[in-house]
Design an enzyme around this catalytic site. Structure first.
Site, PDB file in Angstrom:
ATOM      1  N   GLU A 165     -12.627  -1.055  13.329  1.00  0.00           N
ATOM      2  CA  GLU A 165     -11.672  -0.402  14.245  1.00  0.00           C
ATOM      3  C   GLU A 165     -12.344   0.469  15.303  1.00  0.00           C
ATOM      4  OE1 GLU A 165      -8.955   1.434  11.475  1.00  0.00           O
ATOM      5  OE2 GLU A 165      -8.383  -0.491  10.622  1.00  0.00           O
ATOM      6  N   GLU A 270      -6.531  -8.194   6.009  1.00  0.00           N
ATOM      7  CA  GLU A 270      -5.705  -7.141   5.382  1.00  0.00           C
ATOM      8  C   GLU A 270      -4.221  -7.486   5.513  1.00  0.00           C
ATOM      9  OE1 GLU A 270      -6.720  -3.213   6.819  1.00  0.00           O
ATOM     10  OE2 GLU A 270      -8.871  -3.630   6.763  1.00  0.00           O
TER      11      GLU A 270
HETATM   12  O1  9MR Z   1      -5.098   1.272   2.420  1.00  0.00           O
HETATM   13  C1  9MR Z   1      -5.968   2.331   2.731  1.00  0.00           C
HETATM   14  C2  9MR Z   1      -5.322   3.658   2.344  1.00  0.00           C
HETATM   15  O2  9MR Z   1      -5.218   3.753   0.941  1.00  0.00           O
HETATM   16  C3  9MR Z   1      -6.136   4.811   2.896  1.00  0.00           C
HETATM   17  O3  9MR Z   1      -5.420   6.016   2.675  1.00  0.00           O
HETATM   18  C4  9MR Z   1      -6.371   4.613   4.371  1.00  0.00           C
HETATM   19  C5  9MR Z   1      -7.189   5.759   4.910  1.00  0.00           C
HETATM   20  O4  9MR Z   1      -7.676   5.551   6.168  1.00  0.00           O
HETATM   21  O5  9MR Z   1      -7.025   3.383   4.598  1.00  0.00           O
HETATM   22  C6  9MR Z   1      -6.243   2.295   4.221  1.00  0.00           C
HETATM   23  O6  9MR Z   1      -6.893   1.090   4.528  1.00  0.00           O
HETATM   24  C7  9MR Z   1      -7.123   0.833   5.920  1.00  0.00           C
HETATM   25  C8  9MR Z   1      -8.376   0.015   6.001  1.00  0.00           C
HETATM   26  O7  9MR Z   1      -9.440   0.686   5.358  1.00  0.00           O
HETATM   27  C9  9MR Z   1      -8.752  -0.280   7.450  1.00  0.00           C
HETATM   28  N1  9MR Z   1      -7.640  -0.914   8.127  1.00  0.00           N
HETATM   29  C10 9MR Z   1      -6.351  -0.258   8.042  1.00  0.00           C
HETATM   30  C11 9MR Z   1      -6.006  -0.004   6.558  1.00  0.00           C
HETATM   31  C12 9MR Z   1      -4.646   0.640   6.450  1.00  0.00           C
HETATM   32  O8  9MR Z   1      -4.670   1.902   7.049  1.00  0.00           O
END
Ligand code: 9MR
Length: 379
Positions: A165, A270
């Site tokens: 990202e 994802e």
């Molecule tokens: O699913 C993840 C969540 O449990 C965390 O709190 C969050 C913190 O940034 O990250 C989420 O996963 C993300 C992933 O690492 C990168 N792409 C977006 C996902 C959803 O936010």
């Protein structure tokens, strides 16, 4: 685990099979004897993300379900910088080890998520005492983190989300990485990862990849890297989708085709489908954006109405129809979680809602959406 890596590399080199595969048509009442990954085994790897809660509680019912249904896994949080290196040079491996060992035990394609990101990275990384870290210090820290993590797991982890990202539509995100190092941080991260494991499959991962400006920007950065002798193998298109608000299948398709034309393997990294009413005009997965709770935007507190369940099944069906159509370009399709109760979508972008974005319900039973996806291969 070496065997899984070899298998993966061979399959991706071949573009992954086009053999016809006939599965018996499964109805909702049927007993499932083999998992979904088996059904799509000639198309792409099929996976899920494993949460920290599941790893910590060693939830064997859920882990057995995951082992039955999927052949690739991503750590939802356990391999992020804040978990692996919470303070300078202090690594904490327990959860990531458990995650990787689960993949090894079940002979799964294991994805390392993620090495360089603006989020879930502790402040110390960007500091030198009270001042901002210099470019040199930050590059050294990045190289050390990437090198140490990849080195520990290189026998088991075949795919790395090296940078996550980094791009907002058609420009760089103003992250600390960018501010301190400059845009070269992107290529440097891939070069450090390549040095640490020359045979790993290295990808750039992001949301809203259907956005043409984002796509073009990603492709131009990958091409810039190529000119410098740095190879990016693929892209992760996160695909956090919604029921009614897109992205439309034709925009996802254009992205898949464009990335493949640029020589990149596509990972749907994802996948989930938000069924709740939109509280905003914003679409994406920017974790810093949050909105206030109201009853109006949490309409399915007790159950998912049949009609919405059917719509969700149809949305998943059209997505998988597209993925199968482009199986020569797609290496992997991974859901962002297995059962609805564990999804990040229950708390984002509004905390405390009840969402239903995945293929298994809160009692861990397959939903209509599961059978819609599965039945695609038996028609
Ligand atoms: O699913 C993840 C969540 O449990 C965390 O709190 C969050 C913190 O940034 O990250 C989420 O996963 C993300 C992933 O690492 C990168 N792409 C977006 C996902 C959803 O936010």
């Amino acid at each position: 685990m070496r065997q899984t890596r070899r298998k993966f590399l061979v399959q991706s080199a071949l573009g992954i099979g086009a053999m016809p595969f006939l599965a018996a048509k499964i109805r909702a009442s049927a007993v499932i004897s083999s998992g979904l990954a088996e059904v799509f085994k000639d198309d792409f790897h099929l996976g899920t993300a494993i949460s920290d809660a599941t790893l910590k509680s060693d939830d064997s019912t859920l882990l057995n379900l995951i082992a039955r249904e999927f052949n690739t896994i991503t750590a939802e949080n356990a391999m992020k910088w804040e978990g692996l290196q919470p303070s300078v040079n202090q690594f904490s491996w327990k959860l990531a080890d458990d995650f990787v060992n689960f993949g090894r035990k079940n002979n799964m394609l294991t994805v390392g998520h993620t090495l360089v990101w603006h989020s879930q990275t502790p402040d110390y990384v960007f500091k030198n005492k009270a001042s901002p870290a210099s470019r040199e210090i930050l590059l050294k820290r990045m190289q050390h983190h990437i090198g140490t993590v990849i080195d520990r797991y290189k026998d088991s982890v075949a795919v790395w989300d090296v940078v996550n990202e980094a791009i907002e539509q058609g420009k760089w995100r103003r992250s600390e990485w960018l501010k301190i190092i400059g845009e070269e941080y992107f290529g440097k991260a891939f070069a450090f990862a390549r040095d640490a494991d020359p045979t790993a499959h290295l990808i750039y991962n992001d949301y809203n990849m259907h956005n043409p400006d984002k796509q073009n920007f990603v492709i131009s950065q990958v091409n810039k890297c190529k000119k410098m002798g740095i190879t990016v193998d693929g892209v992760g298109m996160e695909c956090h989708a919604t029921l009614d608000e897109g992205p439309p299948v034709n925009e996802i398709e254009t992205a898949i085709v464009n990335f493949a034309r640029a020589g990149l393997k596509v990972h749907i990294s994802e996948l989930d489908v938000d069924v709740l009413p939109s509280a905003w005009d914003y679409q994406g997965a920017e974790i810093d954006v949050n909105y206030d709770y109201s009853e109006k935007i949490n309409p399915f507190k007790n159950a998912l109405p049949r009609i919405v369940s059917a719509k969700l099944a149809e949305r998943y069906r059209e997505l998988f129809e597209l993925f199968v159509k482009h199986r020569d370009k797609i290496t992997r399709v991974s859901f962002w979680g297995t059962t609805d109760d564990e999804s990040w979508k229950n708390d984002w972008p509004v905390e405390g809602r009840t969402n239903y974005p995945l293929l298994f319900d809160r009692s861990r039973s397959p939903k209509d959406a599961y059978f819609a996806v599965r039945n695609l291969k038996s028609q």
